[in-house]
Design a protein around this motif. Structure first.
Motif, short mmCIF file in Angstrom:
data_model
loop_
_atom_site.label_atom_id
_atom_site.label_comp_id
_atom_site.label_asym_id
_atom_site.label_seq_id
_atom_site.Cartn_x
_atom_site.Cartn_y
_atom_site.Cartn_z
N TYR A 208 2.64 -0.39 7.16
CA TYR A 208 2.26 -0.31 8.78
C TYR A 208 2.97 0.56 9.39
O TYR A 208 2.93 0.78 10.83
CB TYR A 208 2.33 -1.59 9.14
CG TYR A 208 3.78 -2.29 9.20
CD1 TYR A 208 4.86 -2.00 10.38
CD2 TYR A 208 4.35 -3.17 8.22
CE1 TYR A 208 6.11 -2.47 10.17
CE2 TYR A 208 5.56 -3.57 8.20
CZ TYR A 208 6.47 -3.27 9.20
OH TYR A 208 7.84 -3.53 9.17
N ARG B 213 6.44 -7.77 5.16
CA ARG B 213 6.15 -9.01 6.32
C ARG B 213 5.69 -10.25 5.83
O ARG B 213 6.22 -11.49 6.46
CB ARG B 213 5.21 -8.39 7.24
CG ARG B 213 5.41 -7.27 8.43
CD ARG B 213 4.33 -7.07 9.18
NE ARG B 213 4.98 -6.14 10.39
CZ ARG B 213 4.07 -5.51 11.23
NH1 ARG B 213 2.85 -5.49 11.06
NH2 ARG B 213 4.72 -4.73 12.13
N LEU B 214 4.78 -10.29 4.71
CA LEU B 214 4.65 -11.65 4.11
C LEU B 214 5.73 -12.22 3.43
O LEU B 214 5.87 -13.57 3.52
CB LEU B 214 3.38 -11.46 3.14
CG LEU B 214 2.11 -10.74 3.53
CD1 LEU B 214 1.36 -10.43 2.31
CD2 LEU B 214 1.34 -11.79 4.44
N LYS C 215 -1.91 -5.91 -1.91
CA LYS C 215 -1.43 -5.01 -0.72
C LYS C 215 -0.12 -4.35 -0.89
O LYS C 215 0.50 -4.12 0.10
CB LYS C 215 -1.60 -5.98 0.44
CG LYS C 215 -3.01 -6.29 0.68
CD LYS C 215 -3.00 -7.14 1.99
CE LYS C 215 -4.49 -7.46 2.24
NZ LYS C 215 -4.93 -8.12 3.38
N ARG C 216 0.86 -4.50 -2.04
CA ARG C 216 2.10 -3.68 -2.00
C ARG C 216 2.36 -2.36 -1.61
O ARG C 216 3.18 -1.94 -1.44
CB ARG C 216 2.47 -3.96 -3.50
CG ARG C 216 1.92 -3.11 -4.68
CD ARG C 216 2.53 -3.40 -6.08
NE ARG C 216 1.88 -2.87 -7.14
CZ ARG C 216 0.56 -3.19 -7.39
NH1 ARG C 216 -0.01 -4.28 -7.01
NH2 ARG C 216 0.05 -2.23 -8.58
N HIS D 197 8.89 -0.96 5.37
CA HIS D 197 7.63 -1.21 6.42
C HIS D 197 6.26 -1.47 5.93
O HIS D 197 5.32 -0.52 5.89
CB HIS D 197 7.64 -0.10 7.50
CG HIS D 197 9.10 0.24 8.20
ND1 HIS D 197 9.70 1.39 8.09
CD2 HIS D 197 10.01 -0.62 8.36
CE1 HIS D 197 11.03 1.24 8.28
NE2 HIS D 197 11.10 0.05 8.74
N SER D 198 6.14 -2.45 5.28
CA SER D 198 5.00 -2.65 4.35
C SER D 198 4.38 -4.05 4.71
O SER D 198 5.10 -4.86 5.22
CB SER D 198 5.32 -2.71 2.85
OG SER D 198 6.34 -3.55 2.41
N VAL D 199 3.03 -4.31 4.23
CA VAL D 199 2.26 -5.40 4.54
C VAL D 199 3.18 -6.66 3.99
O VAL D 199 3.46 -7.85 4.38
CB VAL D 199 0.98 -5.34 4.04
CG1 VAL D 199 0.09 -6.82 4.11
CG2 VAL D 199 0.07 -4.34 4.95
N GLN E 25 0.28 -0.72 0.98
CA GLN E 25 -0.03 -0.74 2.19
C GLN E 25 1.01 -0.86 3.34
O GLN E 25 1.89 -1.75 3.27
CB GLN E 25 -0.93 -1.88 2.56
CG GLN E 25 -2.39 -1.90 1.94
CD GLN E 25 -3.24 -2.90 2.41
OE1 GLN E 25 -3.19 -3.37 3.39
NE2 GLN E 25 -4.46 -3.19 1.71
#
Length: 259
Positions: free
Chosen positions: A180, A158-159, A175-176, A153-155, A178
């Protein structure tokens, strides 16, 4: 019908970069066996939590969630009779939700912002229920193949899903770390739960991001595939590999061998 038994190893290390600070990871491993009707049935509760909130707060957060979860489960696992598997699955989800509520209320009362990830596996007989919030992971090794059971559940996850970056880009992306979704952020948390039907010779791996960021998947698979080492030695090897890979974060790992 053959009944599975389990061999378990667990360990944690502060890492190299953070060696002089409190270890914000916590691990919990409980295993046993009991009569279920006329059969002896193995069970276990295993969890890895990676705390957030800065130094001692992160450590407090990871310990709190494991304390709340274990208090919920111990009377059930050690009671006179195990509930059916659907009830146990529900208890796993309820225990994580209660831990989230406890941390959220603590944050509001003290005007702080601590949180944690959680990846937990409740194993009963030949079934593993895996609950996950955050980016600590669970993997299943079966027949020389390593598969990630949980979703991050990370930025960056999603990328990757959007095709913006590749899976290999995750390891160095700014951003590894970060998230959400994590424990303690909201009064209620969405919990992923996965059901894994275990087979003899399977290996279940739970780890914090301090392992999988430092030890890429191909190396993880090579270590887990080693046939000559048991769970405690495998835990030591994985921790050593994470430290050799940089040790930039706390390192925690649990391995469960189904036999």
């Amino acid at each position: 019908m053959a009944h599975l038994q389990f061999m378990v190893g667990a360990g944690t290390h502060a890492g190299i970069t953070r060696n002089q600070r409190p270890n914000e990871d916590s691990v919990f491993a409980l295993q046993g066996s009991r009569m279920n009707g006329n059969d002896m049935q193995a069970f276990g509760l295993f969890a890895v939590a990676d705390g957030m909130g800065g130094h001692a707060r992160g450590q407090e957060a990871s310990r709190l969630i494991l304390h709340v979860m274990s208090n919920k489960f111990l009377p059930v696992l050690l009671g006179d009779a195990l509930p059916d598997n659907d009830t146990l699955r529900g208890l796993l989800l309820e225990s994580v939700q209660r831990a989230n509520e406890a941390m959220y209320q603590f944050n509001r009362q003290h005007a702080i912002n601590m949180g944690t990830t959680i990846t937990a596996a409740l194993v009963v007989g030949a079934t593993a229920y895996v609950a996950n919030v955050g980016d600590s992971r669970a993997y299943l090794w079966r027949e020389n193949r390593l598969t990630q059971v949980t979703d991050d559940h990370s930025v960056v996850a999603r990328l990757v899903s959007a095709g913006t970056i590749t899976a290999e880009d995750v390891y160095a992306h700014p951003k590894r770390n970060q998230l959400y979704r994590n424990i303690g952020r909201e009064p209620e948390v969405e919990i992923d739960v996965f059901t894994v039907a275990l087979q003899a010779h399977d290996k279940l791996l739970l780890c914090s991001d301090g392992v999988w960021e430092m030890v890429h998947e191909a190396t993880l698979q090579n270590i887990i595939s080693t046939p000559t080492i048991g769970p405690p030695q495998m835990v030591d090897t994985l921790i050593e590999a994470a430290l050799n890979g940089g040790g930039r974060d706390n390192v925690s790992v649990i391995v469960v061998f189904a036999i």
